[in-house]
Design a protein around this motif. Structure first.
Motif, PDB file in Angstrom:
ATOM      1  N   VAL A 172      12.455  17.070  -1.396  1.00 53.77           N
ATOM      2  CA  VAL A 172      11.568  15.888  -2.202  1.00 53.77           C
ATOM      3  C   VAL A 172      10.927  15.172  -1.526  1.00 53.77           C
ATOM      4  CG1 VAL A 172      12.920  15.878  -4.364  1.00 53.77           C
ATOM      5  CG2 VAL A 172      13.968  14.854  -2.309  1.00 53.77           C
ATOM      6  N   VAL A 220       2.277   1.870  -3.450  1.00 53.95           N
ATOM      7  CA  VAL A 220       1.075   2.117  -4.324  1.00 53.95           C
ATOM      8  C   VAL A 220       0.679   3.589  -4.033  1.00 53.95           C
ATOM      9  CG1 VAL A 220      -1.326   1.780  -4.908  1.00 53.95           C
ATOM     10  CG2 VAL A 220       0.418  -0.146  -4.718  1.00 53.95           C
ATOM     11  N   LEU A 221       0.562   4.028  -2.810  1.00 54.18           N
ATOM     12  CA  LEU A 221       0.091   5.398  -2.662  1.00 54.18           C
ATOM     13  C   LEU A 221       1.143   6.316  -2.576  1.00 54.18           C
ATOM     14  CD1 LEU A 221      -2.445   4.900   0.235  1.00 54.18           C
ATOM     15  CD2 LEU A 221      -2.995   4.812  -2.424  1.00 54.18           C
ATOM     16  N   TYR A 222       2.347   5.938  -2.474  1.00 52.27           N
ATOM     17  CA  TYR A 222       3.450   6.824  -2.410  1.00 52.27           C
ATOM     18  C   TYR A 222       3.517   8.108  -3.500  1.00 52.27           C
ATOM     19  CZ  TYR A 222       8.252   8.683  -1.573  1.00 52.27           C
ATOM     20  OH  TYR A 222       9.332   9.849  -1.471  1.00 52.27           O
ATOM     21  N   PRO A 223       3.456   7.700  -5.017  1.00 47.73           N
ATOM     22  CA  PRO A 223       3.387   8.542  -5.957  1.00 47.73           C
ATOM     23  C   PRO A 223       2.382   9.552  -5.886  1.00 47.73           C
ATOM     24  CG  PRO A 223       3.678   6.690  -6.899  1.00 47.73           C
ATOM     25  CD  PRO A 223       3.244   6.190  -5.434  1.00 47.73           C
ATOM     26  N   LEU A 224       1.139   9.213  -5.213  1.00 43.22           N
ATOM     27  CA  LEU A 224      -0.179  10.023  -5.275  1.00 43.22           C
ATOM     28  C   LEU A 224       0.076  10.976  -3.823  1.00 43.22           C
ATOM     29  CD1 LEU A 224      -2.771   7.151  -5.765  1.00 43.22           C
ATOM     30  CD2 LEU A 224      -2.069   8.987  -7.532  1.00 43.22           C
ATOM     31  N   ILE A 247       3.983  20.975 -20.046  1.00 40.99           N
ATOM     32  CA  ILE A 247       5.145  20.342 -20.540  1.00 40.99           C
ATOM     33  C   ILE A 247       5.845  21.126 -21.451  1.00 40.99           C
ATOM     34  CG2 ILE A 247       6.252  18.060 -20.893  1.00 40.99           C
ATOM     35  CD1 ILE A 247       3.489  16.747 -20.460  1.00 40.99           C
ATOM     36  N   SER A 265      -2.588  18.968 -11.980  1.00 44.95           N
ATOM     37  CA  SER A 265      -2.850  17.842 -11.827  1.00 44.95           C
ATOM     38  C   SER A 265      -3.736  17.013 -10.828  1.00 44.95           C
ATOM     39  CB  SER A 265      -1.242  17.076 -12.036  1.00 44.95           C
ATOM     40  OG  SER A 265      -0.687  17.370 -13.054  1.00 44.95           O
ATOM     41  N   MET A 291       1.751  22.985 -12.413  1.00 51.43           N
ATOM     42  CA  MET A 291       1.425  21.965 -12.992  1.00 51.43           C
ATOM     43  C   MET A 291       0.897  20.528 -12.145  1.00 51.43           C
ATOM     44  SD  MET A 291       3.942  19.891 -15.733  1.00 51.43           S
ATOM     45  CE  MET A 291       5.168  19.128 -14.305  1.00 51.43           C
ATOM     46  N   PHE A 292       1.690  20.581 -11.110  1.00 56.94           N
ATOM     47  CA  PHE A 292       1.152  19.510  -9.910  1.00 56.94           C
ATOM     48  C   PHE A 292      -0.164  19.798  -9.572  1.00 56.94           C
ATOM     49  CE2 PHE A 292       4.160  16.307  -8.762  1.00 56.94           C
ATOM     50  CZ  PHE A 292       5.161  16.397  -9.780  1.00 56.94           C
ATOM     51  N   TRP A 335       2.798  11.959  -2.626  1.00 59.87           N
ATOM     52  CA  TRP A 335       3.883  12.898  -3.224  1.00 59.87           C
ATOM     53  C   TRP A 335       3.425  13.990  -4.233  1.00 59.87           C
ATOM     54  CZ3 TRP A 335       6.605  13.393  -8.077  1.00 59.87           C
ATOM     55  CH2 TRP A 335       7.838  14.215  -7.914  1.00 59.87           C
ATOM     56  N   MET A 336       2.575  13.442  -5.117  1.00 60.83           N
ATOM     57  CA  MET A 336       1.844  14.467  -5.959  1.00 60.83           C
ATOM     58  C   MET A 336       1.184  15.500  -5.243  1.00 60.83           C
ATOM     59  SD  MET A 336      -0.970  13.827  -9.019  1.00 60.83           S
ATOM     60  CE  MET A 336      -2.115  13.017  -8.036  1.00 60.83           C
ATOM     61  N   VAL A 394       0.791  -1.421   0.172  1.00 61.05           N
ATOM     62  CA  VAL A 394       0.110   0.091  -0.080  1.00 61.05           C
ATOM     63  C   VAL A 394       0.786   1.183   0.038  1.00 61.05           C
ATOM     64  CG1 VAL A 394      -1.483   1.458   1.373  1.00 61.05           C
ATOM     65  CG2 VAL A 394      -2.021  -1.020   0.932  1.00 61.05           C
TER      66      VAL A 394
END
Lengths: 299, 327
Positions: free
Chosen positions: A62, A40-44, A255, A270, A266-267, A46-47, A37
């Protein structure tokens, strides 16, 4: 596929209410799952974290969370281009909602014919419909572009026609198939009863199939909305004017402007663009998951 | 209308269904049904002809021409097999995009399915909270091919991205993965594998269908967990594995959005992410070589048909249907 008793979740224990089984090691399993989990959730996460970081923090920190909460990226991103992002959201919402209506109507009509009515060549047309399931949109896009361009509909008076016309003509074979499968589960006795009462095919459709097909319609509506909202390829090909852009196409503008200063906005945009899909996910989580395992719909 | 205590046999119940003016015999009903069939089918038929079939045939014709969308149809020049010849013998970027796509599908699809099956096995027990995990694992698939997710992914594997900061925690010096021709495609593969949720849910549904008695019989015979998995789970699950394999392979061939976002629509760095569909897009919509792009589309369609046919013809050697039911 075989059917078994619905309590067959735990393979060797007859009573599924006791989760502890020999060799089961539930604690270890839980630890592994929590680790997955996290991945799976880390990128979201982080976004979302990055979207509220200041410009210097994006470069220097970061980590997942910002040291100082900076909502400015959202206002900056919203008005980063000549056209406000609100316009892009409205465009996307309109295209997605009209697609929902189009798919729902046209696929329901076709599915009723395939599932319930007897007519000449039905078997052949059904096979053709199944065949179109395998047609990749990348193959169709070239001839469709030529067609719509020849009809002056690309970049025309209302540039969304090339996106919407196919949706009102049941070209999304997957939903036709889904509804056919669903309607086959509606008891035929209901048709027979209505028929004895004197109803014809239209009456049966209107008074029996249409009301009973609500679950299939809702599933179609949800997936149709999410897919169209996320779709990029068709919208990229058919939309050419900035003010007509939908959210995915507009996001790629960030981009193009390669300057580092646009990363935060941009983030932010997104995150906002994923919000409708995420809300659908929260509201219909159970249904979405059930939907794919009964029908094979993919995300 | 006056209420009647007993239903009048000559009149249909007005409450249940709208009624036609006259009763129809079975024969006449069937006639009207045949007509109604085509009435209900008409939107789909118009779509099939107008949006799919005729444009496809047109594109087959155009694939033998030098059509570039700017010149009118009347001046289109028939070039025979020149487009196909160019594709197969004179266009290195074409073969490159084929290689990129095959590499992507051959590596990402099996790994994605393995991840999906592994997690499905972990979740295949009844306990509280299993639904939450299922939903969370499914979320990336739902966000799927969105541009926003691709943007996040590309930035995560940038020089200053989150992935490198994680690596530095364990003392590894990172690199700008997405700008490295040797690694750009791999980051796209990781993105694809990360979205294992959709096949996972289908595997879970399949696992629920495996009869408990088979495991009981196997353990009575002294089979351990691994042998049970190999001799019971895998064969019983093979139709679902097959289904996922076909679907994910076809999906894998069509990867577009992430490659487009990573390379700003160009397939870079050094063509390392020039997926077939991206190459097709560039040919048709950037270079405006619609004739050539049509030829590429037709070869793509044939390739997918052939691969699907190969799957189905080899499937009968390893896909077991326990009840002989046709799927």
């Amino acid at each position: 596929m075989v059917t078994v008793t619905p309590t067959a979740d735990a393979p060797t224990t007859p009573a599924p209410t006791t989760p502890r089984r020999p060799g089961g090691r539930p604690v270890l399993r839980l630890l592994i799952l929590v680790a997955i989990v996290a991945v799976v959730l880390y990128p979201l996460i982080w976004m979302i974290g990055t979207s509220v970081k200041s410009q210097e923090e994006i470069v220097n920190n970061v980590g997942l969370l910002p040291e100082r909460f900076t909502p400015g990226n959202y206002t900056a991103g919203w008005s980063n281009f000549d056209v406000s992002f609100g316009r892009f959201f409205l465009n996307s919402a309109m295209v997605s909602l009209l697609t929902v209506v189009g798919n729902g109507l046209s696929c329901l009509l076709a599915a009723y014919a395939f599932a319930r009515l007897r007519f000449r060549l039905r078997g052949m047309w059904f096979a053709v419909m199944i065949g179109t399931l395998l047609l990749p949109q990348h193959v169709l896009i070239v001839p469709q572009y030529i067609l719509f361009r020849t009809l002056s509909l690309v970049g025309g008076e209302w540039p969304y026609l090339p996106l919407l016309i196919p949706q009102f003509l049941a070209t999304e074979a997957f939903f036709v198939f889904l509804m056919v499968q669903f309607m086959r589960g509606v008891p035929r006795e209901l048709d027979e009863a209505a028929r004895i009462d004197g109803a014809g095919p239209y009456g049966i459709f209107r008074h029996i199939i249409l009301p009973l097909s609500r679950p299939a319609l809702v599933t179609t509506a949800i997936f149709s909305f999410i897919w169209t909202w996320n779709d990029f390829f068709r919208q990229l090909v058919f939309l050419s004017q900035l003010e007509d852009y939908t959210v995915p196409v507009a996001l790629t503008l960030f981009i193009d402007s390669t300057s580092q200063s646009a990363v935060g906005p941009m983030f932010a945009m997104s995150v906002l663009s994923l919000l409708p899909v995420f809300l659908f996910f929260v509201a219909f989580q159970r249904m979405l998951v059930e939907g794919i395992n009964t029908s094979g719909i993919k995300g | 209308m006056a209420l009647t205590t007993a239903p009048d046999p000559t009149r249909p119940d007005p409450g249940s269904v709208r009624v036609h003016a006259e009763r129809r015999g079975p024969g006449r009903f069937r006639d009207s049904e045949g007509l109604a069939g085509y009435v209900f089918l008409s939107p789909w038929l118009i779509g099939l002809m107008g949006i799919t079939a005729i444009p496809m045939l047109l594109s087959l014709y155009l694939s033998f021409t030098n059509y570039d969308i700017l010149t009118p149809f009347s001046e289109v020049e028939w070039v025979g097999l020149a487009n196909y010849e160019r594709m197969f013998t004179a266009d290195p970027s074409y073969w490159h995009s084929v290689r990129v796509t095959l590499t992507f599908a051959l590596i990402a699809v099996p790994l994605k399915l393995a991840a999906a099956l592994g997690v499905a096995l972990l979740l295949n027990r009844a306990w509280r909270g299993v639904g939450l995990f299922r939903g969370l694992f499914y979320l990336p698939s739902l966000l799927g091919g969105s541009v926003a997710l691709a943007i996040v992914w590309v930035n995560m594997f940038n020089r200053d991205g989150a992935f490198n900061s994680l690596l530095s925690l364990v003392g590894i010096q990172g690199k700008p993965w997405v700008n490295d021709p040797d690694w750009a495609l791999e980051t796209l593969m990781v993105l694809a594998i990360w979205q294992f949720g959709a096949p996972m849910v289908i595997f879970l549904a399949g696992l629920k269908q495996v009869p408990t008695e088979l495991y009981e019989a196997a353990s009575v015979d002294g089979a351990g967990r691994f042998r049970q998995f190999r001799n019971v789970t895998l064969p019983m699950l093979s139709p679902v594995i097959f289904f996922n394999l076909v679907l994910e392979t076809i999906n894998g061939f069509q990867g577009f959005t992430a490659a487009f976002v990573l390379s700003n629509g160009l397939g870079g760095p050094v063509d390392s992410t020039l997926m077939y569909t991206l190459n097709l897009y560039i040919t048709g919509f950037t270079d405006l070589e619609m004739g050539y792009a049509s030829a590429m589309a037709w070869v793509f369609l044939l390739a997918i048909a052939v691969i699907t046919a190969i799957f189905f013809s080899t499937g009968r050697f390893w896909v077991h249907y326990s009840d002989g039911e046709d799927r």
